[in-house]
Design an enzyme around this catalytic site. Sequence first.
Site, short mmCIF file in Angstrom:
data_model
loop_
_atom_site.label_atom_id
_atom_site.label_comp_id
_atom_site.label_asym_id
_atom_site.label_seq_id
_atom_site.Cartn_x
_atom_site.Cartn_y
_atom_site.Cartn_z
N PRO A 8 -12.02 -0.97 -11.77
CA PRO A 8 -13.22 -1.27 -10.99
C PRO A 8 -13.26 -0.56 -9.64
O PRO A 8 -12.24 -0.39 -8.98
CB PRO A 8 -13.16 -2.79 -10.80
CG PRO A 8 -11.73 -3.14 -10.97
CD PRO A 8 -11.19 -2.16 -11.97
N ASN A 9 -14.46 -0.13 -9.30
CA ASN A 9 -14.80 0.48 -8.02
C ASN A 9 -14.29 1.90 -7.84
O ASN A 9 -14.62 2.54 -6.85
CB ASN A 9 -14.35 -0.41 -6.85
CG ASN A 9 -14.96 -1.78 -6.91
OD1 ASN A 9 -16.17 -1.91 -7.09
ND2 ASN A 9 -14.14 -2.80 -6.82
N ARG A 59 -0.18 -2.74 2.20
CA ARG A 59 -1.49 -3.35 2.42
C ARG A 59 -1.38 -4.87 2.42
O ARG A 59 -0.30 -5.42 2.59
CB ARG A 59 -2.46 -2.84 1.34
CG ARG A 59 -2.67 -1.31 1.48
CD ARG A 59 -3.68 -0.77 0.56
NE ARG A 59 -5.00 -1.34 0.83
CZ ARG A 59 -6.03 -1.24 0.01
NH1 ARG A 59 -5.91 -0.59 -1.14
NH2 ARG A 59 -7.19 -1.78 0.32
N HIS A 116 -1.70 3.89 -8.34
CA HIS A 116 -2.61 3.52 -7.25
C HIS A 116 -2.71 4.67 -6.26
O HIS A 116 -1.71 5.34 -5.99
CB HIS A 116 -2.12 2.28 -6.51
CG HIS A 116 -2.02 1.09 -7.39
ND1 HIS A 116 -3.11 0.34 -7.76
CD2 HIS A 116 -0.95 0.54 -7.99
CE1 HIS A 116 -2.71 -0.63 -8.56
NE2 HIS A 116 -1.41 -0.53 -8.73
N ASN A 124 -4.86 3.04 -13.55
CA ASN A 124 -5.18 2.59 -12.20
C ASN A 124 -6.14 1.44 -12.39
O ASN A 124 -7.35 1.64 -12.55
CB ASN A 124 -5.79 3.70 -11.36
CG ASN A 124 -6.06 3.26 -9.93
OD1 ASN A 124 -6.11 2.08 -9.64
ND2 ASN A 124 -6.25 4.22 -9.04
N GLU A 173 1.67 2.43 -14.13
CA GLU A 173 0.73 1.86 -13.17
C GLU A 173 0.56 2.86 -12.04
O GLU A 173 1.54 3.39 -11.52
CB GLU A 173 1.27 0.54 -12.63
CG GLU A 173 0.40 -0.09 -11.57
CD GLU A 173 1.02 -1.35 -10.98
OE1 GLU A 173 0.76 -1.59 -9.79
OE2 GLU A 173 1.76 -2.07 -11.67
N ALA A 192 -8.13 -3.52 -8.40
CA ALA A 192 -7.84 -4.91 -8.03
C ALA A 192 -7.39 -5.76 -9.22
O ALA A 192 -6.71 -6.78 -9.03
CB ALA A 192 -9.06 -5.55 -7.37
N TYR A 229 -8.90 5.40 0.90
CA TYR A 229 -8.86 6.15 -0.35
C TYR A 229 -9.18 7.64 -0.20
O TYR A 229 -9.10 8.39 -1.17
CB TYR A 229 -9.82 5.53 -1.36
CG TYR A 229 -9.48 4.09 -1.66
CD1 TYR A 229 -8.34 3.77 -2.39
CD2 TYR A 229 -10.28 3.05 -1.19
CE1 TYR A 229 -8.01 2.45 -2.65
CE2 TYR A 229 -9.95 1.73 -1.46
CZ TYR A 229 -8.82 1.44 -2.18
OH TYR A 229 -8.49 0.14 -2.43
N ARG A 244 -16.24 5.20 -0.86
CA ARG A 244 -15.71 3.85 -0.66
C ARG A 244 -14.46 3.90 0.21
O ARG A 244 -13.48 4.54 -0.13
CB ARG A 244 -15.35 3.24 -2.02
CG ARG A 244 -14.65 1.91 -1.91
CD ARG A 244 -14.19 1.44 -3.29
NE ARG A 244 -13.45 0.21 -3.14
CZ ARG A 244 -12.29 -0.03 -3.75
NH1 ARG A 244 -11.77 0.87 -4.56
NH2 ARG A 244 -11.69 -1.17 -3.56
#
Length: 147
Positions: free
Chosen positions: A10-11, A107, A100, A74, A98, A77, A23, A18
């Site tokens: 998502p996103n 974070r 990111h 990726n 995984e 969230a 990012y 964004r």
Amino acid sequence: MRSLLILNGPNLNLLGTRQPDVYGHTTLADIQRLCREKAEAVGVGIAFEQHNSEGALIDAIHGAKGTHAGIILNAGAYTHTSIALMDALSSVELPAIELHLSNIHAREAFRHRSYIARVAVGVICGFGAAGYPLAIEAMLSHLDRDP
């Protein structure tokens, strides 16, 4: 030819606009281009997908079985919330990495928990778009290891 599924959650379709402070300005199309160039250089096929809904991500994971040799995910969230994605990865019995863009461990505290990491062969985070070609190399290294 072996093939990898590079799956984005998502996103990530909003990359480039964004939260550029987190990012960067690289778009998902830029990342896809990086992945295609890397895949061509190392002789592996890729499928590149992005879905905002958890169910579509699960369907893509299920569809990878028998088609792809591994999954680079990726999950955005959903990494921190989705037992369903973790279960889907376990169910297809394919190696997964995984991935990111940001360093999730630097974070917010809620981002420090990963359900995906529990079933992944490894985690790459914090290298921005450069993490994607790294993940392709890492997956191929994992696949080429003797059992």
